[in-house]
Design a protein around this motif. Structure first.
Motif, short mmCIF file in Angstrom:
data_model
loop_
_atom_site.label_atom_id
_atom_site.label_comp_id
_atom_site.label_asym_id
_atom_site.label_seq_id
_atom_site.Cartn_x
_atom_site.Cartn_y
_atom_site.Cartn_z
N GLU A 1 22.71 -33.24 -4.65
CA GLU A 1 23.43 -31.96 -4.72
C GLU A 1 24.72 -32.00 -3.90
OE1 GLU A 1 22.42 -29.29 -6.56
OE2 GLU A 1 20.76 -30.52 -7.30
N ASP A 2 24.69 -32.75 -2.79
CA ASP A 2 25.82 -32.75 -1.87
C ASP A 2 25.75 -34.01 -1.01
OD1 ASP A 2 27.77 -32.31 0.05
OD2 ASP A 2 26.91 -30.43 0.78
N ILE A 3 26.68 -34.90 -1.22
CA ILE A 3 26.67 -36.18 -0.51
C ILE A 3 26.80 -36.02 1.01
CG2 ILE A 3 29.16 -36.55 -0.74
CD1 ILE A 3 28.56 -39.52 -1.18
N THR A 4 27.40 -34.94 1.46
CA THR A 4 27.55 -34.75 2.91
C THR A 4 26.22 -34.48 3.59
OG1 THR A 4 28.04 -32.39 2.72
CG2 THR A 4 29.93 -33.91 2.67
N LYS A 5 25.16 -34.23 2.84
CA LYS A 5 23.84 -34.05 3.44
C LYS A 5 23.31 -35.35 4.06
CE LYS A 5 22.54 -29.97 0.87
NZ LYS A 5 21.56 -29.34 0.01
N TRP A 6 23.90 -36.47 3.66
CA TRP A 6 23.54 -37.73 4.30
C TRP A 6 23.86 -37.69 5.78
CZ3 TRP A 6 25.81 -41.64 0.26
CH2 TRP A 6 24.87 -41.87 -0.74
N ASP A 7 24.91 -36.98 6.15
CA ASP A 7 25.31 -36.93 7.56
C ASP A 7 24.17 -36.40 8.42
OD1 ASP A 7 27.63 -37.53 6.19
OD2 ASP A 7 28.78 -35.83 6.96
N ASP A 8 23.46 -35.37 7.93
CA ASP A 8 22.31 -34.84 8.66
C ASP A 8 21.11 -35.77 8.58
OD1 ASP A 8 23.71 -32.54 9.42
OD2 ASP A 8 23.10 -31.45 7.62
N LEU A 9 20.89 -36.37 7.42
CA LEU A 9 19.77 -37.29 7.26
C LEU A 9 19.88 -38.46 8.23
CD1 LEU A 9 17.22 -38.20 5.63
CD2 LEU A 9 18.82 -39.42 4.13
N PHE A 10 21.07 -39.02 8.32
CA PHE A 10 21.28 -40.20 9.15
C PHE A 10 21.66 -39.86 10.59
CE2 PHE A 10 22.78 -42.14 4.92
CZ PHE A 10 21.51 -42.57 4.60
N HIS A 11 22.01 -38.63 10.86
CA HIS A 11 22.46 -38.20 12.20
C HIS A 11 23.58 -39.10 12.70
CE1 HIS A 11 19.04 -35.50 12.37
NE2 HIS A 11 18.26 -36.51 12.04
N ASP A 12 24.60 -39.30 11.85
CA ASP A 12 25.64 -40.27 12.19
C ASP A 12 27.07 -39.75 12.02
OD1 ASP A 12 25.93 -40.14 9.45
OD2 ASP A 12 25.72 -42.29 9.11
N GLN A 13 27.23 -38.44 11.92
CA GLN A 13 28.55 -37.82 11.77
C GLN A 13 29.35 -38.39 10.59
OE1 GLN A 13 27.80 -39.17 15.11
NE2 GLN A 13 26.68 -37.26 15.36
N GLY A 14 28.67 -38.80 9.55
CA GLY A 14 29.33 -39.27 8.34
C GLY A 14 29.62 -40.75 8.27
N PHE A 15 29.22 -41.51 9.28
CA PHE A 15 29.51 -42.95 9.28
C PHE A 15 28.94 -43.64 8.04
CE2 PHE A 15 28.39 -47.34 10.18
CZ PHE A 15 29.61 -47.85 10.56
N GLY A 16 27.67 -43.43 7.74
CA GLY A 16 27.05 -44.09 6.59
C GLY A 16 27.69 -43.69 5.28
N ARG A 17 27.92 -42.40 5.14
CA ARG A 17 28.53 -41.87 3.90
C ARG A 17 29.91 -42.48 3.70
NH1 ARG A 17 31.93 -37.58 3.74
NH2 ARG A 17 31.21 -36.87 5.77
N LYS A 18 30.70 -42.51 4.76
CA LYS A 18 32.08 -43.00 4.64
C LYS A 18 32.15 -44.52 4.62
CE LYS A 18 33.70 -38.92 7.07
NZ LYS A 18 34.16 -38.43 8.39
N ASN A 19 31.54 -45.17 5.61
CA ASN A 19 31.72 -46.61 5.80
C ASN A 19 30.73 -47.47 5.04
OD1 ASN A 19 33.94 -46.39 7.62
ND2 ASN A 19 32.50 -45.66 9.14
N LYS A 20 29.58 -46.96 4.72
CA LYS A 20 28.57 -47.75 4.02
C LYS A 20 28.46 -47.36 2.55
CE LYS A 20 27.17 -50.01 7.63
NZ LYS A 20 27.28 -51.46 7.71
N PHE A 21 29.30 -46.43 2.10
CA PHE A 21 29.20 -45.99 0.71
C PHE A 21 30.59 -45.74 0.12
CE2 PHE A 21 28.17 -42.86 -2.64
CZ PHE A 21 27.22 -43.58 -3.34
N LEU A 22 31.28 -44.72 0.56
CA LEU A 22 32.56 -44.35 -0.05
C LEU A 22 33.62 -45.45 0.07
CD1 LEU A 22 32.82 -40.62 1.07
CD2 LEU A 22 32.35 -41.48 -1.24
N ASN A 23 33.75 -46.05 1.23
CA ASN A 23 34.79 -47.06 1.42
C ASN A 23 34.59 -48.30 0.58
OD1 ASN A 23 36.18 -45.40 3.15
ND2 ASN A 23 35.53 -46.45 5.01
N ILE A 24 33.34 -48.60 0.24
CA ILE A 24 33.06 -49.74 -0.64
C ILE A 24 33.66 -49.48 -2.01
CG2 ILE A 24 31.23 -51.04 -1.79
CD1 ILE A 24 29.53 -50.41 0.76
N GLY A 25 33.40 -48.30 -2.55
CA GLY A 25 33.95 -47.94 -3.85
C GLY A 25 35.46 -47.82 -3.85
#
Length: 109
Positions: A42-66
């Motif tokens: 529903e919302d990719i930014t929910k990963w930030d709460d799941l991982f407790h990483d202030q968006g690191f995983g979403r940005k650096n382990k996912f979005l930046n690859i693409g």
């Protein structure tokens, strides 16, 4: 045809990176592929709460690859790669949702 295959390969890479990242932070005995998908569908930014990483995983382990793929393979500038990267990210999340068993087997084998 080659670009379509390359696009699918980068989607798989994006999904593998985020599932692997999840395994470093969360209980590896859970079905992390499904958890990662369910959290972001529903919302990719929910990963930030799941991982407790202030968006690191979403940005650096996912979005930046693409986005890197889009810049390199399609010769896009950073701004256009970011725009198209959002669509690519959505495709990768949808792909993960359709293949959670595959990614979970890949992760645990």
């Amino acid at each position: 045809m080659a670009k379509k295959n390359m696009r699918q390969e980068i989607i798989i890479d994006m999904d593998e990176f985020i599932v692997t990242y999840a395994a470093t932070l969360l209980d590896p005995n859970e079905n992390l592929s499904k958890l990662v998908y369910d959290t972001a569908k529903e919302d990719i930014t929910k990963w930030d709460d799941l991982f407790h990483d202030q968006g690191f995983g979403r940005k650096n382990k996912f979005l930046n690859i693409g986005r890197g793929y889009l810049r390199d393979a399609l010769n896009l500038d950073a701004e256009e790669a970011e725009k198209q990267g959002d669509q690519l990210a959505q495709e990768a999340i949808e792909y993960l949702g359709k293949h959670t068993d595959f990614f979970e087997n890949w992760r645990t084998d």
